[in-house]
Enzyme design. Structure first.
Site, PDB file in Angstrom:
ATOM      1  N   ASP A  63      43.374  44.815  45.867  1.00 46.17           N
ATOM      2  CA  ASP A  63      42.543  43.660  45.531  1.00 46.17           C
ATOM      3  C   ASP A  63      42.248  43.652  44.032  1.00 46.17           C
ATOM      4  O   ASP A  63      42.293  44.680  43.355  1.00 46.17           O
ATOM      5  CB  ASP A  63      41.239  43.717  46.329  1.00 46.17           C
ATOM      6  CG  ASP A  63      40.680  42.335  46.617  1.00 46.17           C
ATOM      7  OD1 ASP A  63      41.009  41.400  45.855  1.00 46.17           O
ATOM      8  OD2 ASP A  63      39.917  42.188  47.584  1.00 46.17           O
ATOM      9  N   GLU A  69      44.137  41.180  39.137  1.00 43.68           N
ATOM     10  CA  GLU A  69      44.315  40.325  37.945  1.00 43.68           C
ATOM     11  C   GLU A  69      43.673  40.906  36.666  1.00 43.68           C
ATOM     12  O   GLU A  69      44.177  40.578  35.594  1.00 43.68           O
ATOM     13  CB  GLU A  69      43.817  38.899  38.221  1.00 43.68           C
ATOM     14  CG  GLU A  69      42.393  38.748  38.546  1.00 43.68           C
ATOM     15  CD  GLU A  69      42.108  38.969  40.025  1.00 43.68           C
ATOM     16  OE1 GLU A  69      40.925  38.969  40.358  1.00 43.68           O
ATOM     17  OE2 GLU A  69      43.030  39.166  40.827  1.00 43.68           O
ATOM     18  N   ASP A  75      41.125  34.005  46.712  1.00 44.12           N
ATOM     19  CA  ASP A  75      39.946  33.710  47.541  1.00 44.12           C
ATOM     20  C   ASP A  75      39.708  32.208  47.591  1.00 44.12           C
ATOM     21  O   ASP A  75      38.814  31.662  46.933  1.00 44.12           O
ATOM     22  CB  ASP A  75      38.724  34.435  46.985  1.00 44.12           C
ATOM     23  CG  ASP A  75      38.880  35.943  47.051  1.00 44.12           C
ATOM     24  OD1 ASP A  75      39.730  36.421  47.823  1.00 44.12           O
ATOM     25  OD2 ASP A  75      38.157  36.648  46.330  1.00 44.12           O
TER      26      ASP A  75
END
Length: 792
Positions: free
Chosen positions: A400, A403, A473
């Site tokens: 997760d 980025e 998300d």
């Protein structure tokens, strides 16, 4: 006479000296200085050429993080013309204008591909952490009506990227790949990791990066979209094959709060007889935020993680677990990384040590991102991942925030010094390095378990690291669902084949009591239908659980539809796994924009609603509510009494069969079919040979010893069935088998080739049932020898 000869000879020497100063031929191409800039043209293959420009007098040496191709021997011809230098391989011609310093690209036939804009080059001096460098800019001229695709994943709902402008910087919902490909059959990879502005308008198509020591880009020619993707993967790496089980159905939510809850989910699926292959444990199994990403089960809800993993495996499922690119200040990793100055100082998630929302600024979490660019830091990361989780038998990594999360962005954040320079300089390559670190370390210790990574971000070359990227998300809405289709297609067109989305959307801010809200229940079900025909089928989100039994029980339309499509996914596994083999072996793509297979049909060049799943199935997801009377997030009511319909355009050049009822249509027209809740338009291209697998509860429950081959006449066709050990890397050493099926449409014959290859556990005898749309069926026993079957 003698004096005249000497004078002529001197003149020739002077001319040769001037000629030598114009350019230098190199092993890969040529180098010259024009318009105050040094220009290097380097051929990496007949189809790939690299262009480098930097101010005269500077030096530029750089090993790309994305590019792994070593330059191949290429026979080049250099022509010094009056106005331009031309260097040509057997595929590409590159012309360098002597006056302007601009570069033009042509096919070997002379057909124009792309040209740099005359005024479209720029080096603006900047300071990057005290070092002299540049902001770099390069513009191109494209044909006015030339579609382009790629640039990674963006969620605006467009497929064609003309007349778009993007700030190319990694974020939760945007995955940056500074690459586009043209409908004309070429691609451009801008090899720069800094935040970059991409602009396309009537004046130019350009990249402008915040920092770069040089303009550095590649142009590749592939002839068509598949060819360009193949060249991009040749340049940046091939995609390895995932285990078979990863193509099954995955269940997740934010989050299972104990090992008992997680195990119970798997048990419920087994009890209901609904197939399941993967269960995912999201964050905070490590405890509080100060222990963020400790890679240990410190939460009291997980007292026996080894027993949890064993129980999941005993239930014939696989466990993936959430890991992050950041660490809390009380973790062992944080302390070791901090001691080596391997943490980056900017605000990331979670902001507060308190789990309450909104974050309490009085109790900052102290969580920091680690320096993924540092090989020693990546070693430390794997050391703890291996010891705390991989040693338990964890099957996959949910990486997760790759980025990574960058909150409350301040200019000084970009001055963080990484192993490879300022964070500004390498910012967009973060996910490539983070994911690559885990892949390379796991590959180094075992070939018995294929690497499988689910990640939220990506960069050019990431396909070589065993990662499937999800779309971030997202907010649950019909518009968001519609936008997933072109988002996934452009991502695939950027050269990275594996992509998926949170089925049902991550956030449910628009829905209260979502599980009892008819509009959301319909949205979730339609999203799951779309997920059936995505490279990964994964249910996940927050605000409400998403397990199938949360939506009702057998006999309820919502439940039954979800079960139907999950089972359909498993029936298609022989087809899907064979498509995955084509990705690995032939640089193919699973989620395909229609123009990839039907380039002559201009009506599909910008189709954002339909796509091909593999090269045989046309998918048109339902992305608008059809059965809710009042689209009210708080008080919606479903009415299934009147069946609705949806129109689908069928590309020209082939016949199409309705997957559900085998009705046949000629391409080049729009057709309408009814779309009850349990149907989305799916059409099969004529000439298709579609293998259908057994009814199973998990991917490897039954062998493929009896497959149904659905043959769709109207054109000749072939299909290659691929099989291997399903979860080792032995296929890289040739441990696999292929069987080629060929349909002769004129004579109505199906030929099954001699099986090629072998592997441990391979079937030596099996049954194939060959079925036509008219219901005719024949059954044969196949023992690996060539056989031809005549069908009526």
């Amino acid at each position: 006479m003698k004096r005249t000869f000497i004078t002529m000879l001197l003149g020739v020497c002077i001319c040769l000296l001037g000629y030598a100063q114009e350019y230098q031929k190199t092993a890969l191409g040529l180098t010259t200085t024009l318009a105050e800039n040094t220009v290097e043209i380097k051929f990496y293959s007949n189809e790939i050429v690299r262009i480098i420009k930097y101010p005269k007098g500077n030096q530029y040496e750089r090993e790309s993080l994305s590019v792994i191709l070593k330059p191949q021997p290429v026979t080049l011809k250099v022509t010094d013309g009056a106005d331009a230098l031309e260097i040509a391989s057997k595929t590409l011609k590159v012309q360098l204008n002597k006056t302007e310093g601009t570069v033009r690209f042509y096919k070997s036939t002379g057909a124009s591909l792309l040209s740099e804009k005359n005024t479209g080059i720029g080096f603006t001096p900047v300071k990057d952490n005290g070092k002299d460098t540049y902001a770099v800019y390069q513009a191109f001229n494209l044909d006015a009506d030339e579609p382009i695709y790629g640039l990674g994943q963006h969620q605006r709902g467009n497929l064609n990227q003309r007349n778009q402008s993007y700030r190319l910087e990694q974020s939760n919902l945007d995955d940056v790949v500074p690459f586009f490909q043209s409908f004309k059959g070429y691609g451009v990879f801008w090899d720069n990791y800094a935040p970059t502005d991409f602009t396309d308008n009537a004046a130019e198509t350009s990249f402008r990066s915040d920092v770069g020591d040089a303009i550095d880009y590649y142009v590749m020619y592939g002839g068509n979209a598949d060819g360009v993707i193949s060249q991009m993967r040749t340049l940046t790496g091939k995609a390895p094959l995932f285990p078979l089980w990863t193509y099954g159905f995955w269940q997740s939510k934010e989050r299972y709060k104990s090992q008992y809850e997680l195990i119970d989910v798997v048990k419920q699926y087994r009890k209901l007889g609904v197939p399941l292959d993967g269960i995912i444990q999201d964050w905070r199994y490590w405890g509080n935020n100060y222990l963020w990403n400790a890679m240990e089960f410190l939460n009291p809800g997980f007292p026996s993680p080894d027993q949890m993993v064993k129980e999941v495996h005993d239930l014939h499922a696989h466990l993936m677990i959430s890991v992050w690119s950041s660490f809390g200040p009380m973790t062992k990793q944080y302390k070791e990384l901090a001691a080596e100055n391997m943490l980056l100082n900017f605000t990331t998630w979670p902001e507060s040590g308190s789990e309450k929302w909104p974050p309490n600024p009085d109790y900052p979490s102290g969580v920091l991102v680690y320096d993924v660019y540092n090989p020693k830091a990546r070693d430390i990361y794997w050391k703890y991942l291996n010891k705390g989780l991989f040693s338990l038998g964890i099957d996959g990594w949910w990486m997760d925030s790759t980025e990574p999360d960058h909150l409350q962005i301040k200019p000084e954040d970009y001055t963080n010094e990484t192993y490879l320079g300022s964070f500004r300089k390498v910012r967009n390559a973060f996910p490539l390095m983070a994911v690559g670190g885990v892949y390379t370390h796991q590959r180094a210790i075992t070939d018995d378990k294929r690497v499988f990574i689910l990640t939220r971000s990506a960069f050019a070359g990431q396909q070589r690291f065993g990662a499937n990227t999800w779309s971030g998300d997202t907010q649950a809405s019909w518009e968001t669902l519609r936008n997933q289709i072109p988002a996934g297609l452009n991502f695939s067109l950027s050269g990275i084949p594996y992509w998926n989305s949170d089925i049902g959307g991550f956030f449910l801010h628009h829905y209260r009591d979502a599980l009892h809200n008819a509009d959301y229940r319909e949205l979730y079900t339609r999203w799951l239908e779309f997920g059936t025909f995505s490279p990964m089928m994964r249910s996940h989100g927050t605000d409400a659980p998403r397990e199938i039994y949360q939506f009702g029980k057998k006999g309820d339309p919502i439940f039954d539809t979800q079960e139907k499509f999950i089972k359909l996914r498993y029936a298609l596994l022989p087809y899907i796994y064979s498509c995955a083999y084509a990705i690995t072996e032939y640089n193919s793509s699973m989620m395909r924009a229609l123009f990839m297979d039907f380039p002559e049909d201009s009506k599909v060049w910008d189709n954002t609603e339909e796509y091909m799943f593999g090269k045989s199935l046309l998918i048109h997801p339902v992305t608008r509510s059809m059965y809710v009377k009042a689209n009210d997030a708080s008080n919606s009511v479903a009415d299934f009494s009147k069946v609705q319909s949806q129109k689908t355009y069928l590309p020209e050049g082939t016949y199409w069969y309705d997957f559900w009822n085998n009705e046949k249509f000629e391409g080049g027209q729009t057709v309408e079919r009814t779309t009850p809740l349990d149907i989305i338009p799916v059409y099969v291209k004529s000439g298709t040979i579609l293998p259908i697998g057994p009814d199973v509860q998990y991917a490897t429950e039954k062998s493929w010893d009896h497959l149904t081959l659905c043959v769709y006449p109207g054109m000749d066709g072939t299909f290659t069935l691929y099989e291997d050990e399903f979860d080792t890397y032995n296929y890289e050493q040739g441990a696999f088998s292929t069987i080629v099926f060929s349909w002769d449409d004129v004579h109505g014959k199906l030929t099954i080739s001699k099986r090629k290859g072998d592997y441990q556990g391979m079937l030596t005898k099996r049954t194939f049932s060959i079925r036509l749309p008219n219901g005719k069926e024949k059954e044969i026993v196949y023992k690996g020898k060539k056989v031809t079957i005549k069908m009526e």
